[in-house]
Design a protein around this motif. Structure first.
Motif, short mmCIF file in Angstrom:
data_model
loop_
_atom_site.label_atom_id
_atom_site.label_comp_id
_atom_site.label_asym_id
_atom_site.label_seq_id
_atom_site.Cartn_x
_atom_site.Cartn_y
_atom_site.Cartn_z
N MET A 1 0.39 -0.99 0.06
CA MET A 1 -0.01 -0.18 -0.09
C MET A 1 1.14 1.43 -0.17
O MET A 1 1.82 1.59 0.92
CB MET A 1 -0.76 0.26 1.47
N CYS A 2 0.41 2.27 -0.75
CA CYS A 2 1.37 2.99 -0.45
C CYS A 2 0.37 5.11 -0.62
O CYS A 2 -0.33 4.33 -1.42
CB CYS A 2 2.05 3.61 -2.36
N GLY A 3 1.21 5.88 -0.56
CA GLY A 3 0.11 6.75 -0.30
C GLY A 3 0.56 7.50 -1.24
O GLY A 3 1.75 7.88 -2.00
N ILE A 4 -0.25 8.53 -2.12
CA ILE A 4 0.04 9.40 -3.25
C ILE A 4 -0.94 10.83 -2.93
O ILE A 4 -2.01 10.91 -2.02
CB ILE A 4 -0.16 8.97 -4.31
N GLN A 25 2.33 8.96 6.05
CA GLN A 25 3.92 7.60 6.33
C GLN A 25 3.05 5.91 6.71
O GLN A 25 3.69 4.84 6.63
CB GLN A 25 4.63 7.96 7.50
N HIS A 26 1.91 6.36 7.79
CA HIS A 26 1.27 5.06 7.87
C HIS A 26 1.05 3.09 6.28
O HIS A 26 1.00 2.38 6.57
CB HIS A 26 0.40 4.84 8.56
N ARG A 27 1.27 4.33 5.63
CA ARG A 27 0.89 3.66 4.01
C ARG A 27 1.45 2.91 3.34
O ARG A 27 1.85 2.27 2.19
CB ARG A 27 0.05 4.62 3.34
N GLY A 28 3.02 3.89 4.00
CA GLY A 28 4.54 3.13 2.85
C GLY A 28 5.88 3.47 4.13
O GLY A 28 5.42 4.93 3.72
N GLN A 29 6.59 2.99 4.07
CA GLN A 29 7.65 3.21 5.34
C GLN A 29 8.77 3.49 4.62
O GLN A 29 10.03 3.08 5.15
CB GLN A 29 7.54 2.42 6.40
N ASP A 30 8.99 2.90 2.96
CA ASP A 30 10.23 1.89 2.66
C ASP A 30 11.13 3.60 1.83
O ASP A 30 12.22 3.51 1.83
CB ASP A 30 9.93 0.80 1.17
N ALA A 31 9.99 3.79 1.02
CA ALA A 31 10.78 4.96 0.47
C ALA A 31 9.69 6.58 -0.14
O ALA A 31 8.68 6.22 0.47
CB ALA A 31 11.20 4.40 -0.76
N ALA A 32 10.29 7.80 -0.20
CA ALA A 32 9.61 8.52 -0.47
C ALA A 32 9.80 9.39 -1.76
O ALA A 32 10.95 9.57 -2.08
CB ALA A 32 10.11 9.01 0.74
N GLY A 33 8.93 10.36 -1.96
CA GLY A 33 9.48 11.19 -3.18
C GLY A 33 8.71 11.98 -3.08
O GLY A 33 7.28 11.92 -3.07
N ILE A 34 9.14 13.34 -4.14
CA ILE A 34 8.42 14.60 -4.03
C ILE A 34 9.01 15.52 -5.41
O ILE A 34 9.93 15.25 -5.41
CB ILE A 34 8.52 15.34 -3.29
N VAL A 35 7.81 15.28 -6.70
CA VAL A 35 8.63 16.12 -7.79
C VAL A 35 7.83 17.35 -8.02
O VAL A 35 6.63 17.99 -7.37
CB VAL A 35 8.96 15.58 -8.97
#
Ligand SMILES: O=P(O)(O)OC[C@H]1O[C@H](OP(=O)(O)OP(=O)(O)O)[C@H](O)[C@@H]1O
Ligand SMILES: NC(=O)CC[C@H](N)C(=O)O
Ligand SMILES: [Mg+2]
Length: 507
Positions: A1-4, A25-35
């Protein structure tokens, strides 16, 4: 599950996207990104880690622009390499970036088509990079120098025809605007809202309503299954249904575990659904054990708290916080690898002896998947001096893999696999075990909710895959590719994957 998340604002959106990602953050803890999009330039920062680890002041300062998208990742396809952190970027047409929550079920076939027919190169094993290239190809096929809402909607319609699985997507077209769309079953959540400012209307799209709340956005509505929305950089909103056949059947596991309780997904208030799960589970316990001798109900923090509370009320038994949670340890279920998950349960939860000594305790969890948590928790309860340890799960037994965006690829890894409820109780060391019935779980989510959904994707509980394209061969392949042993073996190799980040500060 990821967060968008995606925001089109009237001033720089970097901080708002960062804040929204921390809420998701509770939807994904492995990686994060912003563009972000700044004039003709895209500014990207993504890496493995929590939001607070990935973005330093120096990165934030360079994420300029009034619109942008963000992602927190929990991998369900490809590898966990930083090269597969999202958003992904493709330069043609227009310069598109994309963040995806979900999982495609025809990725291999699509990757092949992209190469042979669309003449596009995919550099990772991520299904999301495939999705981006399909979208880009379909946009390119419209042969327009500048995008328009109609051109984008047409492209999304073509995307729906080609891809299968669960997807909630937010994409940004450089210098033009943001696009968001959801699969024809609305398996994965996506909602949008608006905020009035002195300089005009701002719009935000996110996986969960809690992100809109936290940022002060007024909720407009959930994106409908199959629908696409376009928000242009100057703040105009366009919406259109882009799929031929749609039916809202959202993932019920969002209600059970993934979503934050203060979110409302497709009209279902997660907190209330969880209270009702507790209520219905209590009724089942009363039917099954009318003369039970439970002294105290104890939740397994965090997610089971709401159900356990209402379960205790309905049983008329005391509710006690018998396990204290270390607030600095994240969710264990979404951690990569069984070893890490096992170690983290002990680091995360500690038993308060006085709530256990000499008592018959009913431990409540929202779900039991691999059994990592309950096995250790029951042992901790016994070590703390419990007399009897009973266990209740607010969801039914998880017996089938998930293929729509939750990393549960191998049924052999589930504690319920090939076991009856009694055998599971023995395996986890409980004196007895009660699971929620599937009909009660569905009713808990529907009753009293303002939802247009009539049913849910309950595939992990009943093996019914609503996209209709899943067979044994698919499961075998999925299990081979993504079981814990395979992922463990791949981890070292993955770290040397070619990394195409355009971030100069990478060391
Ligand atoms: O049977 P398992 O494989 O252990 O999976 C189920 C457990 O994992 C989740 O907790 P998690 O620690 O991820 O998150 P939480 O703090 O939100 O409860 C879930 O709430 C259960 O406790
Ligand atoms: N959990 C998700 O939504 C994952 C998205 C995508 N399949 C990935 O692995 O990056
Ligand atoms: Mg838990």
């Amino acid at each position: 599950m990821c967060g968008i998340v995606g925001i089109v604002g009237k001033s720089h959106v970097n901080q708002a996207i960062y804040d929204a990602l921390t809420v998701l953050q509770h939807r994904g803890q492995d990686a994060a990104g912003i563009v972000t999009s700044y004039g003709n330039k895209l500014c990207l920062r993504k890496d493995n880690g929590l939001v607070s680890d990935v973005f330093r002041t120096r990165h934030m300062q360079r994420l300029l622009g009034n619109m942008g998208i963000g992602h927190v990742r929990y991998p369900t396809a490809g590898s966990s390499s930083s090269a597969e952190a999202q958003p992904f970027y493709v330069n043609s047409p227009y310069g598109i970036t994309l963040a995806h929550n979900g999982n495609l079920t025809n990725t291999e076939e699509l990757a092949d088509d992209i190469y042979r027919e669309d003449l596009r190169h995919i550099n990772t094993t991520s299904d999301s990079e495939v999705l981006l290239n399909i979208f880009a190809h379909e946009l390119q096929e419209q042969r327009q120098l500048l995008p328009t809402p109609d051109v984008i909607f047409k492209a999304v319609s073509e995307v729906h025809k080609r891809i299968r699985g669960g997807y909630a997507v937010v994409a940004m077209i450089s210098g033009y605007g943001i696009v968001a769309f959801r699969d024809p079953h609305g398996i994965r959540p996506a909602i949008f809202g608006s905020r009035e400012t002195a300089t005009g209307m701002e719009y935000m799209v996110a996986s969960e309503s809690v992100a809109l709340d936290a940022l002060g956005y007024k909720i407009e509505r959930d994106i409908a299954p199959g629908e696409a929305i376009v928000i242009t950089e100057d703040g105009q909103l366009f919406t259109q249904q882009c799929a031929e056949h749609t039916e809202l059947t959202p993932c019920i596991f969002e209600q059970v575990y993934f979503a934050r309780p203060d979110s409302i997904i497709d009209g279902v208030a997660v907190y209330k659904a969880r209270l009702r799960m507790g209520e219905k589970l209590a009724e089942k316990i009363l039917r099954q054990y009318p003369d039970h001798d439970i002294d105290v109900v104890i939740p397994i923090p965090d997610t089971s708290r709401s159900s356990a509370l209402e379960l205790a009320n309905r049983l008329g038994v005391k509710y006690r916080e018998g396990f204290m949670k270390n607030r600095y340890i994240g969710r264990t279920f979404i951690m990569p690898g069984q070893q890490l998950r096992k170690k983290s349960v002990k680091q995360k939860l500690n038993a308060l002896d006085l709530e256990f000594r000499g008592k018959n305790v009913l431990l409540v969890d929202d779900s039991i998947v691999r059994g990592t948590t309950c096995e250790q928790i029951i042992e901790m309860a016994r070590d703390a001096g419990a007399n009897k340890v009973y266990f209740a799960s607010a969801a039914p037994a998880v017996r089938y893999p998930n293929v729509y965006g939750i990393d549960m690829p191998a049924k052999e890894e589930f504690i319920a696999h090939g076991r009856t409820t009694e055998e599971i109780a023995t395996a986890i060391g409980a004196d007895w075990l009660v699971y929620q019935d599937i009909d009660d779980l569905v009713s808990a989510c529907l009753e009293g909710s303002k939802t247009s959904a009539k049913s849910f994707d309950c595939s992990v509980f009943n093996g019914n895959y609503i996209t209709g394209d899943i067979n044994d061969e698919y499961f075998e392949r999925l299990s081979q590719l993504r079981n814990d042993a395979t992922k463990e073996g791949k981890r070292v190799v993955e770290n040397v994957a070619i990394d195409l980040h355009n971030d100069e500060t990478e060391s």
